[in-house]
Motif scaffolding. Structure first.
Motif, mmCIF file in Angstrom:
data_model
loop_
_atom_site.group_PDB
_atom_site.id
_atom_site.type_symbol
_atom_site.label_atom_id
_atom_site.label_comp_id
_atom_site.label_asym_id
_atom_site.label_seq_id
_atom_site.Cartn_x
_atom_site.Cartn_y
_atom_site.Cartn_z
ATOM 1 N N LYS A 253 15.586 -15.765 3.624
ATOM 2 C CA LYS A 253 14.968 -14.459 3.816
ATOM 3 C C LYS A 253 14.868 -13.778 2.459
ATOM 4 C CE LYS A 253 15.850 -14.074 8.677
ATOM 5 N NZ LYS A 253 15.752 -13.141 9.797
ATOM 6 N N ILE A 254 13.641 -13.600 1.988
ATOM 7 C CA ILE A 254 13.375 -13.124 0.636
ATOM 8 C C ILE A 254 13.203 -11.610 0.655
ATOM 9 C CG2 ILE A 254 11.817 -13.328 -1.334
ATOM 10 C CD1 ILE A 254 10.976 -16.059 -0.097
ATOM 11 N N PRO A 255 14.067 -10.859 -0.050
ATOM 12 C CA PRO A 255 13.944 -9.400 -0.054
ATOM 13 C C PRO A 255 12.745 -8.937 -0.867
ATOM 14 C CG PRO A 255 15.682 -10.084 -1.546
ATOM 15 C CD PRO A 255 15.217 -11.335 -0.843
ATOM 16 N N ILE A 256 12.096 -7.884 -0.399
ATOM 17 C CA ILE A 256 10.944 -7.296 -1.074
ATOM 18 C C ILE A 256 11.187 -5.801 -1.194
ATOM 19 C CG2 ILE A 256 8.447 -6.914 -0.961
ATOM 20 C CD1 ILE A 256 8.360 -9.408 0.898
ATOM 21 N N THR A 257 11.011 -5.245 -2.385
ATOM 22 C CA THR A 257 11.250 -3.823 -2.616
ATOM 23 C C THR A 257 10.024 -3.181 -3.249
ATOM 24 O OG1 THR A 257 13.622 -4.170 -2.930
ATOM 25 C CG2 THR A 257 12.715 -2.109 -3.744
ATOM 26 N N LEU A 258 9.592 -2.055 -2.696
ATOM 27 C CA LEU A 258 8.524 -1.249 -3.276
ATOM 28 C C LEU A 258 9.126 0.072 -3.728
ATOM 29 C CD1 LEU A 258 5.529 -0.534 -3.850
ATOM 30 C CD2 LEU A 258 5.425 0.338 -1.501
ATOM 31 N N LYS A 259 9.029 0.372 -5.027
ATOM 32 C CA LYS A 259 9.542 1.619 -5.570
ATOM 33 C C LYS A 259 8.379 2.566 -5.800
ATOM 34 C CE LYS A 259 12.349 3.579 -9.290
ATOM 35 N NZ LYS A 259 13.102 3.286 -10.546
ATOM 36 N N VAL A 260 8.353 3.642 -5.030
ATOM 37 C CA VAL A 260 7.294 4.630 -5.139
ATOM 38 C C VAL A 260 7.797 5.781 -5.997
ATOM 39 C CG1 VAL A 260 5.764 6.176 -3.882
ATOM 40 C CG2 VAL A 260 6.396 3.977 -2.887
ATOM 41 N N GLN B 186 8.260 9.482 -2.215
ATOM 42 C CA GLN B 186 8.770 8.898 -3.448
ATOM 43 C C GLN B 186 10.202 8.408 -3.233
ATOM 44 O OE1 GLN B 186 8.162 11.483 -6.834
ATOM 45 N NE2 GLN B 186 6.163 12.147 -6.075
ATOM 46 N N LYS B 187 10.336 7.127 -2.901
ATOM 47 C CA LYS B 187 11.633 6.492 -2.702
ATOM 48 C C LYS B 187 11.423 4.986 -2.683
ATOM 49 C CE LYS B 187 11.499 6.686 2.377
ATOM 50 N NZ LYS B 187 12.221 7.152 3.607
ATOM 51 N N ASN B 188 12.491 4.243 -2.468
ATOM 52 C CA ASN B 188 12.393 2.785 -2.392
ATOM 53 C C ASN B 188 12.162 2.342 -0.944
ATOM 54 O OD1 ASN B 188 12.851 2.710 -5.097
ATOM 55 N ND2 ASN B 188 14.913 1.882 -4.979
ATOM 56 N N TYR B 189 11.269 1.374 -0.754
ATOM 57 C CA TYR B 189 11.008 0.794 0.543
ATOM 58 C C TYR B 189 11.360 -0.690 0.487
ATOM 59 C CZ TYR B 189 8.431 5.078 1.517
ATOM 60 O OH TYR B 189 8.090 6.386 1.707
ATOM 61 N N THR B 190 12.027 -1.187 1.521
ATOM 62 C CA THR B 190 12.469 -2.575 1.516
ATOM 63 C C THR B 190 11.911 -3.321 2.715
ATOM 64 O OG1 THR B 190 14.502 -2.045 2.718
ATOM 65 C CG2 THR B 190 14.615 -2.045 0.311
ATOM 66 N N ASP C 257 0.849 -1.191 0.000
ATOM 67 C CA ASP C 257 0.000 0.000 0.000
ATOM 68 C C ASP C 257 0.883 1.239 0.000
ATOM 69 O OD1 ASP C 257 -1.858 1.975 0.293
ATOM 70 O OD2 ASP C 257 -2.655 1.274 2.211
ATOM 71 N N ALA C 258 0.891 1.961 -1.115
ATOM 72 C CA ALA C 258 1.755 3.133 -1.250
ATOM 73 C C ALA C 258 1.077 4.424 -0.820
ATOM 74 C CB ALA C 258 2.227 3.257 -2.705
ATOM 75 N N THR C 259 -0.091 4.344 -0.213
ATOM 76 C CA THR C 259 -0.811 5.538 0.211
ATOM 77 C C THR C 259 0.029 6.377 1.173
ATOM 78 O OG1 THR C 259 -2.899 4.338 -0.001
ATOM 79 C CG2 THR C 259 -2.930 6.388 1.270
ATOM 80 N N ASP C 260 0.186 7.655 0.842
ATOM 81 C CA ASP C 260 0.894 8.632 1.683
ATOM 82 C C ASP C 260 2.387 8.345 1.834
ATOM 83 O OD1 ASP C 260 -1.506 9.990 2.166
ATOM 84 O OD2 ASP C 260 -1.961 8.736 3.899
ATOM 85 N N LEU C 261 2.942 7.462 1.022
ATOM 86 C CA LEU C 261 4.379 7.200 1.103
ATOM 87 C C LEU C 261 5.157 8.210 0.274
ATOM 88 C CD1 LEU C 261 4.643 3.303 0.829
ATOM 89 C CD2 LEU C 261 4.539 4.721 2.879
#
Length: 392
Positions: A278-285, A258-262, A252-256
């Motif tokens: 341990k599986i890495p997860i990245t969200l790029k906003v 603009q950058k990468n979240y891991t 959920d990118a609401t109110d995040l």
């Protein structure tokens, strides 16, 4: 921990002074080697007591060769126990350190297995009895001097699930701690810090003791998000060997900003050589571009049957005409075979794969990934990936 000033501080508490026995356990991931131009470049993993020699308290250092030294100040002298097995770089490992005052015996465990070691006796030949108490705080990644001035500095690493016990746990108890989430009401558990729940610089103690810690120079410790943008179901469970299960992740990118979240997802195993994946997860906003409703309906289905014995069917849906590529890869990311590459009209498709590679030879048993890449009409690209198991 990526900077010399990064550290975690746990205020002193008398419950940390476990005189008759102690166990300290944690997950550790070394990012890089510790070499520092021939200096004795050891680093503190954690420390409670003197920053050089613990005349009281206890600490663990990671030596320049990535081996471990477990030190305690006891009523009869300073005990220093050194294990010869180095920690690998780029791999999550579960470490445990125990000491029993009754036997004056120290042990070090790696992924639930006791390591061979030896006591250092040339400077402190006598030790034993209870652990000397100290009013010092408990510190993670404490750098006593500037890096490379005399081999000191921060430990470039991720850490997670740090537990402190006032008893020397048995090997079986340590393995249970490794393979299962720690019960915060477990007997002899003093404190348990979940680094993935850091918020506003505070690392919570999950036990009723509420010995909360504080992170300095860190936005997060293990790569887990601060703000809870990621959720997944189911949150926990078990998978039998040779089988598979689906986990749904929602970002959920609401109110995040603009950058990468891991973040990361952890899968525990009863294989002592690979106890955690341990599986890495990245969200790029990025800047908002509006919602592409067509892109939201491109789907890649789980193959069936899975595991695969003779053949399997892979299905996918295209809401519009598109250029697509469907390829199977092994765990090393090497291409095994391309099942479809070209232009297709909108519709639902099913492709049968018989487990043959690009040379028409049967692939070995094991886990594989298949990836669908779709070039959207507006020029953007979307992709989806799933895994399957070959078991003949």
């Amino acid at each position: 921990f990526t900077d010399n000033e990064d550290m975690v501080y746990i205020p002193s508490n008398t419950s940390f002074n476990a005189s008759s026995g102690i166990t300290v356990s944690l997950w550790l991931y070394l990012i890089e080697d510790l070499n520092c131009n021939s200096y004795n470049n050891f680093r503190y993993l954690f420390s409670k007591g003197s920053s050089v020699i613990p005349y009281e308290g206890y600490h663990v250092i990671v030596e320049e060769d990535r081996t471990l030294t477990w030190s305690l100040g006891t009523t009869d002298g300073v005990l220093r126990y050194h294990a010869e097995t180095p920690i690998n770089i780029g791999e999550w490992v579960f470490l445990s350190f125990t000491y029993s005052a009754a036997s004056s015996e120290a042990k070090i465990y790696l992924n639930g297995e006791e390591l061979t070691g030896a006591y250092w006796t040339h400077d402190w030949p006598v030790w034993g009895g209870g652990i000397l108490s100290t009013d010092e705080p408990l510190l993670f990644n404490y750098a006593t001097y500037e890096p490379c001035s005399f081999g000191y500095g921060h430990l470039p690493s991720y850490m997670d699930d740090f537990s402190l016990w006032n008893k020397a746990l048995t090997q079986e108890q340590i393995r249970q701690t490794m393979l299962h989430q720690v019960s915060v009401t477990a007997p002899n558990l003093v404190s348990y810090w979940d680094f993935e729940e850091i918020e506003d610089g505070m690392i919570p103690d999950k036990t009723n003791a509420q010995n909360h810690g504080y992170a300095y120079g860190l936005d997060y410790v293990t790569g887990a998000p601060v703000n809870g943008w990621l959720s997944f179901t189911p949150a926990n469970g078990s998978i039998a060997a040779g089988s598979s299960a689906r986990i749904n992740l929602t970002a959920d990118a609401t109110d995040l900003d603009q950058k990468n979240y891991t973040a990361q997802m952890t899968v525990l195993s009863n294989d002592p050589k690979h106890p955690a994946v341990k599986i890495p997860i990245t969200l790029k906003v990025t800047a908002p571009l509006g919602i592409n409703k067509d892109a939201l309906t491109y789907t890649l289905e789980q193959n069936y049957p899975n595991p695969v014995t003779t053949e399997t069917i892979i299905g996918y849906h295209l809401p519009t005409n598109a250029q697509i590529n469907l390829t199977v890869y092994n765990l090393q990311g090497q291409r095994i075979v391309t099942l479809k590459d070209g232009y297709q009209t909108a519709g639902r498709y099913r492709i049968t794969w018989t487990g043959l590679d690009a040379l028409n030879e049967s692939v070995p048993n094991g886990m594989y990934f298949y990836r669908l890449v779709v070039l959207l009409p507006d020029g953007h690209q979307t992709s989806a990936i799933k895994r399957m198991i070959i078991s003949r």
